[in-house]
Structures are given as C-alpha cells and as structure tokens.
Design an enzyme around this catalytic site. Structure first.
Site, PDB file in Angstrom:
ATOM      1  N   HIS A 159       1.114   3.508   2.501  1.00 57.88           N
ATOM      2  CA  HIS A 159       1.646   4.351   1.390  1.00 57.88           C
ATOM      3  C   HIS A 159       2.868   5.055   1.980  1.00 57.88           C
ATOM      4  CE1 HIS A 159      -1.336   3.948  -1.499  1.00 57.88           C
ATOM      5  NE2 HIS A 159      -2.288   4.278  -0.867  1.00 57.88           N
ATOM      6  N   ASP A 195      -5.641  -3.840  -0.629  1.00 55.99           N
ATOM      7  CA  ASP A 195      -6.076  -2.049  -0.825  1.00 55.99           C
ATOM      8  C   ASP A 195      -5.958  -1.965  -2.370  1.00 55.99           C
ATOM      9  OD1 ASP A 195      -6.267   0.388   1.074  1.00 55.99           O
ATOM     10  OD2 ASP A 195      -5.747   0.797  -0.974  1.00 55.99           O
ATOM     11  N   HIS A 197      -5.363   0.783  -3.480  1.00 58.39           N
ATOM     12  CA  HIS A 197      -4.165   1.348  -4.027  1.00 58.39           C
ATOM     13  C   HIS A 197      -2.973   0.637  -4.072  1.00 58.39           C
ATOM     14  CE1 HIS A 197      -7.165   4.416  -3.231  1.00 58.39           C
ATOM     15  NE2 HIS A 197      -6.889   5.149  -4.187  1.00 58.39           N
TER      16      HIS A 197
END
Ligand code: SS9
Ligand code: ZN
Length: 342
Positions: A159, A195, A197
């Site tokens: 992220h 993942d 996300h």
C-alpha cells in the site's frame, strides 16, 4: 526455497490502528511471523536465511527522499515533546489544500500518509529497513541463480506509494525488489499481487512504466479498502499504458471466481515474458480473515501456488497481508508448497 527473515520485525510491536472509529491493537501483529516460521519449518520448505544489509540507496530508487527522511526521524520527532505512546496520523489534506511538508510532526504524519493504519513506534523504522533488506536479499539469491525465494517481510509494503504510507505499509518491499531486479539487468519484471486488498502503492509507483507489469486481484475498491484505487479501468498511463491490470472481485468471492481472475492474470504475465516475477503474497483472502470478505480456504493456496509455478519464472514471493493469525502459517506454507511442487 530460501526463506529470508529477521527478528528485527519485532521492533514493530505494541502499535495500534483506528478501526471502526476506535483505536484498537493493530491486526498487523508480530505473531503473524512466528506462525509462518513455524508452518514453513514444520514442512521443511527451505533453509532460513538472514538478510544482508543493502542500505537506503535501493529504497530511494522507488521512494521519495523526503518521505524516507520522515520515516527515519518520525519517532524522535513524535517523542520530542513528551509523547511516549504510538504515533498515528490524524490530519490530512483535502483537494485544494497545499501538498506542503509542515515542520510540525502531526502535520508531517498527515502529509506522508493516506490513512490511520500506519502507526509508528520506537522500533518501526528498524523493522521497515529490515523488511526492505529481506526483499533485496531475495533478489540477490534469485539473480545469483536460485529459482525462487520467500521474503518474509513485516510490516507489509504494497500500500506504500513513493511518498506516502498507509494500510500498515511504510516501504514498498515488492516495488524495491522489482527495481532491484531491473538494476541487476532484468529488462522486464512482473508483480502479481494476490493480497485481498488492492496494492495501490505498487500500482502507483510503476503506473507510467512499461518495464514493470503490475497485476492485482483484490476486493472491489467500491466496497473495500483502499477505496480510491484498484478499479478495472486503471490500465496504466503514458508509456505504462497496458502494463497495469486490475481484477476487482465482489465480497464473498471464493476460489471459483478468484481462480478465474488468477488465470487471466497469469496469461498476461506469460505474454509479458518477464525476466522475474514478484508475488505480493497476502493471505487475507482467507475465509476467516478478521478484516476481509473473501472465501478462499486453505487448500486453495496449494492451487494458487501451483498455477503460479506453471509460469516457469524466477519467482520472489514477498509477504504482504493476512490477519487470521491461527491460519496464516498454513495458508502461506500451502502457497509455497504449491509453488515448489508446481
Ligand atoms: N474497513 C477497512 C479497513 C482497512 N484497514 C487497512 C487494511 C490494510 C490491509 C493491508 S494488507
Ligand atoms: Zn491486505
């Protein structure tokens, strides 16, 4: 398979996050690594290897210097006026405000973050540096001839943007590794982020570049974090047009739907013919993950690993998310075993 890890991740402990409007103990907890080490050790999936130090130059190839300076000094600045508890950002800029780095540490925390999921404590920066060294050591091993390696990074990284932390991530280990492969002579590198996300940071770092193909299979951002990136129409820009692919899936997705997306992503990777593949391995796709809404079960990770193995590429697996601590070891070990048995 060489498994690279470091106990220095333990410095990133005692941190918290803002979840559902409350400050709670972080889901990204140190025990995750212990459970993975135990599972891969029991399966004898490979020797454990210590990371070698690489310094910050490889990190600064993908991250902004001001951001890295902030990460390296944030705890000192936070505690300078007596705060001896975990640091969390609280103030962010709205469109139309200025993207300026304030002198004030609370302003810096907001300037360099996009959520309140990136908590800093005394040992965070050391853990983050170790995580980057772990990923870079994996690159070294593969560049020196190993067919694969597992970089057991903690905290995760996918992220993190060039100049922004968020979603438990500070330095983007997978992005640092991708750039390192290129610096060691690779012409093309693919990143497959599995993942739960969307790996908004990895996408953003390489979005206008054709030398890194980024594929993400993830929860639809219309429903799920990170909300503001990860849509299917994001295909790259400028020279990077066509070298980014998102496969958002609805809440409740099981391996039938997820596996179809994996197949489509693997076709893209095969067609791209990279010199190396990086798998951003989050196992928060698991049905009992406490913060996620997919329905994969443990045997599915064997199939995931086996499909990735069929690509026949030098493969660096970089640990990202996965918060069902009791199952994270089994699910990571299953993925690696599937990869090894190919
Ligand atoms: N309700 C959504 C909260 C998401 N909080 C951050 C999740 C970061 C995952 C890293 S893999
Ligand atoms: Zn995740």
């Amino acid at each position: 398979m060489q498994i690279i890890h470091s106990p220095r991740h333990l410095g990133h402990s005692g941190h918290v996050e803002l979840m559902n409007g409350r400050v709670v103990p972080a889901f990204e907890k140190p025990e995750r690594v212990a459970m993975i080490l135990r599972a891969v050790g029991e399966r004898q999936l490979g020797p454990f290897v210590d990371p070698t130090a690489h310094g910050l130059d490889p990190v600064l190839k993908v991250h902004d210097e001001a951001f890295i300076r902030f990460l390296s000094t944030a705890w000192q600045q936070w505690t300078a006026d007596g705060r001896d508890f975990p640091a969390l950002p609280s103030f962010w800029k709205a469109p139309g405000m200025r993207a300026i780095e304030p002198d004030n540490i609370d302003g810096k925390l907001g300037h360099f973050s996009f959520d309140a999921g990136c908590c800093i404590v005394a040992g965070t920066w050391d853990a983050v540096q170790a995580g980057a060294d772990i990923a870079l050591t994996g690159v070294d091993l593969i560049a020196d001839g190993q067919p694969n390696a597992f970089a057991l990074c903690r905290p995760p990284g996918h992220h993190a943007h060039a100049g922004t932390m968020g979603g438990y991530c500070f330095v983007n280990n997978a992005a640092v590794a991708a750039q390192s492969f290129l610096d060691r002579g690779a012409a093309r590198v693919a990143v497959l982020d599995v993942d739960y996300h969307h790996g908004n940071g990895t996408q953003s770092i390489f979005y206008d570049r054709p030398d890194v193909l980024v594929c993400n299979i993830h929860a639809d951002p219309m429903q799920e974090f990170p909300y503001f990136l990860g849509y299917a129409d994001e295909a790259g820009q400028g020279p990077g047009e066509g070298f980014n692919a998102n496969f958002p899936l609805p809440w409740g997705a099981d391996f039938e739907g997820w596996g179809a997306a994996l197949e489509a992503a693997c076709v893209l990777v095969a067609d791209y013919a990279p010199d190396a593949l990086i798998v951003s391995l989050g196992v928060d796709t698991y049905k009992d993950d406490p913060i996620s809404q997919f329905r994969l079960d443990s045997p599915d990770y064997l199939k995931m690993g086996a499909r990735i193995a069929k690509l026949g590429l030098p493969t660096l697996v970089v640990m990202e998310g996965g918060y069902a601590v009791e199952a994270i070891g089994i699910n990571v070990a299953n993925t690696l075993e599937g990869l090894l048995q190919g």
